[in-house]
Write an enzyme that holds these catalytic residues in place. Structure first.
Site, PDB file in Angstrom:
ATOM      1  CG  HIS A 184       0.259   6.036  -0.737  1.00 11.81           C
ATOM      2  ND1 HIS A 184      -1.029   6.649  -1.406  1.00 11.81           N
ATOM      3  CD2 HIS A 184      -0.004   5.665   0.424  1.00 11.81           C
ATOM      4  CE1 HIS A 184      -1.900   6.537  -0.451  1.00 11.81           C
ATOM      5  NE2 HIS A 184      -1.637   5.801   0.547  1.00 11.81           N
ATOM      6  CD  GLU A 189      -5.251   6.354   1.908  1.00  9.39           C
ATOM      7  OE1 GLU A 189      -4.812   5.081   2.171  1.00  9.39           O
ATOM      8  OE2 GLU A 189      -4.377   7.209   2.069  1.00  9.39           O
ATOM      9  CG  HIS A 226      -1.808   1.406   1.461  1.00  6.85           C
ATOM     10  ND1 HIS A 226      -3.035   1.236   1.064  1.00  6.85           N
ATOM     11  CD2 HIS A 226      -1.650   2.340   2.118  1.00  6.85           C
ATOM     12  CE1 HIS A 226      -3.662   2.319   1.366  1.00  6.85           C
ATOM     13  NE2 HIS A 226      -2.449   3.220   1.794  1.00  6.85           N
ATOM     14  CD  GLU A 227       2.103   3.505   3.745  1.00 13.68           C
ATOM     15  OE1 GLU A 227       2.040   4.636   3.162  1.00 13.68           O
ATOM     16  OE2 GLU A 227       0.927   3.228   4.478  1.00 13.68           O
TER      17      GLU A 227
END
Lengths: 191, 410
Positions: free
Chosen positions: B147, B229, B143-144
């Site tokens: 980003h 997100e 997930h990071e």
């Protein structure tokens, strides 16, 4: 303004747009092809790392499990074959690596019989390295296949396929897993 | 496919443009109302914005990391975490492994910084590092890294600077109007007749903008953040091929009541979960940087064995019952169906007790404590100010020599 000049301007504009299109498509194709090459190099790095880890693993396991000579030999042989297959093309290399995965999984199954070995800190560190290397191989393969898909789409879809044909961009080959064993293997399980 | 995610996020672009427009409008009308020059107002607004942007661009990441009291770790400090980040770097096709930081905090959170992929960092709290198993940690890191890969860090920094400028401008202007008095407040221009009327309208617009602009900008900012997100969750599932990892990590994180002490409001969108969340908020809340966790988990679990962006989009439709998708349609064209993989073997990951020990060893080490393993199995921690070359084990009485300690970093 005479008709001649208008026609000339239209022709020039069309020519300009056409050249622009060729330029953009060509650069796009080159970029994607390089991405595929780079992704393939990534797989090689990880496969090499796996080849380097195996002698270490075999040595560590040997200390505890002396009577499993056949398994050790199978792993060592498969590793040597896989090492020889480096650079012989996508298909044959995938096959050799598949065999190695099979042999490796049999070795790891052997480990289950030796609880002392499983508690060895050296072995635990090796196990994390091995798990991660297997993951890295499958992730780099995944990224390679994603890149090949994007590149192939570009070389086959209208209109960029015209440019691809003109400059001889060939479609890339997917890294398929050929050996059935490989599909279940890289899970390192010890219970 | 990947470029398209970045470039064709039309809705994100429209939202950012709307925020920019708000800033320009606010600058223009405040300029008209306060010193009779709309252009002057514009110039001031843009100048403030540029200065703030330059600062955020060049200093933003190091500032955030130092405010969070994050410490950089190397491969040897925590091989598993390093390996997982490297795995996700490979899966996402980033050029470089991001720097990895640890925050000594029992709360559960993680974030990513760095304006471009070649200069990015991920940070994780020690609490989260202890709690997650390998698959969950992989989900969080995916997930990071999404980003970073999707350039969300750059986008959200840009947006928060825009928002900050609007709020700052409105705050100053409100004080100037209250205490400094207004240009053409009836006395100077009233003789002009029509001119006075126009001035009144301008002042009215300025006051309305003063009140509305910061709120509107804030709502737009939240909307952009929520979209990114979802996208990061979707890419995370795609990279790991294992949506369940992220889903169960999110559940663990949401179940914690610890608050991250060093969290920063301006930076909330970069955390994996909103560090300022309130319990029991409405699902459709407009004033949150993150979609509700329960919804994110449900979407990830509804992907029905798939791990592609298309599968995420479909699951989003089912869960939110909304007609609009969350993934730009251009990213879905030509994408192959992708199956999710099986979970990692549980034994490949140390038990929770082991993980806690591992993490606390790491934190002791960063507080300059030396570690000596005595033959009897006792771990001796040597304080940084301890002088001498050897130490006696209090359990068995053996004398252990202290190995040379490395110089502490940061």
């Amino acid at each position: 303004m005479s008709v001649g000049i208008i026609v000339l301007i239209v022709v020039l504009v069309v020519l300009f747009l056409f050249l622009g299109f060729i330029w953009m498509s060509y650069n796009g194709l080159v970029r994607l092809r390089n991405q595929v090459k780079n992704a393939w190099a990534q797989i090689d790095v990880q496969l090499k790392r796996r080849h380097d880890l195996i002698p270490n693993l075999v040595e560590t396991v040997k200390g505890y499990a002396k009577y499993e000579r056949e398994t050790f030999e199978a792993v060592t042989n498969a590793r040597n074959l896989a090492q020889k297959a480096v650079g012989t093309g996508v298909g044959s290399q995938a096959k050799a690596e598949g065999e190695l995965s099979g042999a490796l999984s049999r070795l790891l199954a052997v480990v289950e019989k030796y609880p002392d070995l499983k508690a060895n800190t050296n072995y635990l560190a090796l196990q994390e390295e091995l798990t991660s290397t297997e993951n890295k191989i499958s992730f780099s393969r995944q990224h390679y296949n994603d890149s090949v898909l994007t590149y192939n789409n570009k070389t086959q879809m209208v209109p960029s396929n015209i440019i691809a044909g003109m400059f001889g961009f060939k479609t890339g080959e997917f890294f398929e897993v050929t050996v059935a064993a490989e599909k279940e293997v890289p899970k390192v399980s010890f219970t | 496919m990947w470029e398209q995610i970045r470039s064709n996020q039309t809705r994100t672009l429209i939202l950012v443009a709307a925020m920019g427009l708000l800033l320009l409008l606010l600058g223009y009308f405040l300029g008209e109302a306060l010193f009779g020059s709309g252009i002057g107002g514009l110039v001031v607004a843009i100048l403030i914005w540029v200065i703030m942007n330059l600062f955020a661009y060049f200093q933003g990441d190091s500032l955030i990391l130092s405010i969070s009291r994050a410490r950089k770790i190397s491969r040897d400090d925590h091989p598993r975490l390093y390996n997982i980040v490297e795995e996700m770097k490979i899966a996402s096709g980033l050029e470089k492994v991001p720097d990895i930081y640890i925050i000594d905090d029992p709360s559960l959170n993680a974030f990513a910084v760095g304006r471009d992929p070649s200069r990015a960092s991920v940070a994780i709290t020690s609490g989260l590092l202890e709690r997650l198993n390998r698959d969950e940690l992989q989900g969080v890191m995916a997930h990071e890294i999404s980003h970073i890969k999707n350039r969300d860090v750059l986008l959200m920094t840009f947006c928060s600077v825009l928002l900050g400028t609007i709020v700052l401008l409105a705050w100053f202007a409100a004080r100037m109007m209250l205490f400094g008095g207004m240009r053409g407040g009836g006395s100077r221009r009233s003789s002009g007749g029509g001119g006075g009327y126009a001035t009144l309208i301008i002042i009215a617009v300025a006051i309305v903008l003063l009140i509305v602009a910061p709120i509107a900008a804030q709502l737009i900012y939240y909307a952009i953040s929520r979209r990114r997100e979802y996208l990061a969750d979707a890419s995370g599932a795609l990279y790991t091929r294992y949506p369940e990892g992220l889903a169960s990590a999110l559940e663990k994180i949401a179940g914690s009541t610890q608050e991250l002490k060093t969290a920063n409001k301006a930076f909330a969108p970069m955390y994996i979960i909103n560090p300022f969340r309130d319990k029991g908020r409405a699902a459709s809340d407009l004033t949150s940087t993150h979609p509700p966790v329960s919804e994110r988990v449900r979407i990830l679990r509804s992907m029905a064995g798939g791990a592609s962006l298309a599968a995420y989009d479909k699951a989003y439709h089912e869960v939110s019952r909304s007609g609009k998708g969350v993934i730009p349609s251009s990213a879905l064209v030509g994408a192959a169906a992708v199956a999710a993989r099986k979970p990692e073997a549980a034994e490949a990951v140390p038990e929770k007790v082991e993980r806690v020990r591992e993490t606390s060893d790491l934190l002791w080490k960063y507080s300059d404590y030396g570690l000596v393993n005595c033959e009897c199995g006792t771990k001796l921690r040597v304080p940084p100010k301890f002088r001498g070359d050897s130490i006696r084990c209090p359990h068995c009485g053996r004398t252990n020599t202290i190995p040379a300690r490395r110089k502490s970093t940061g």
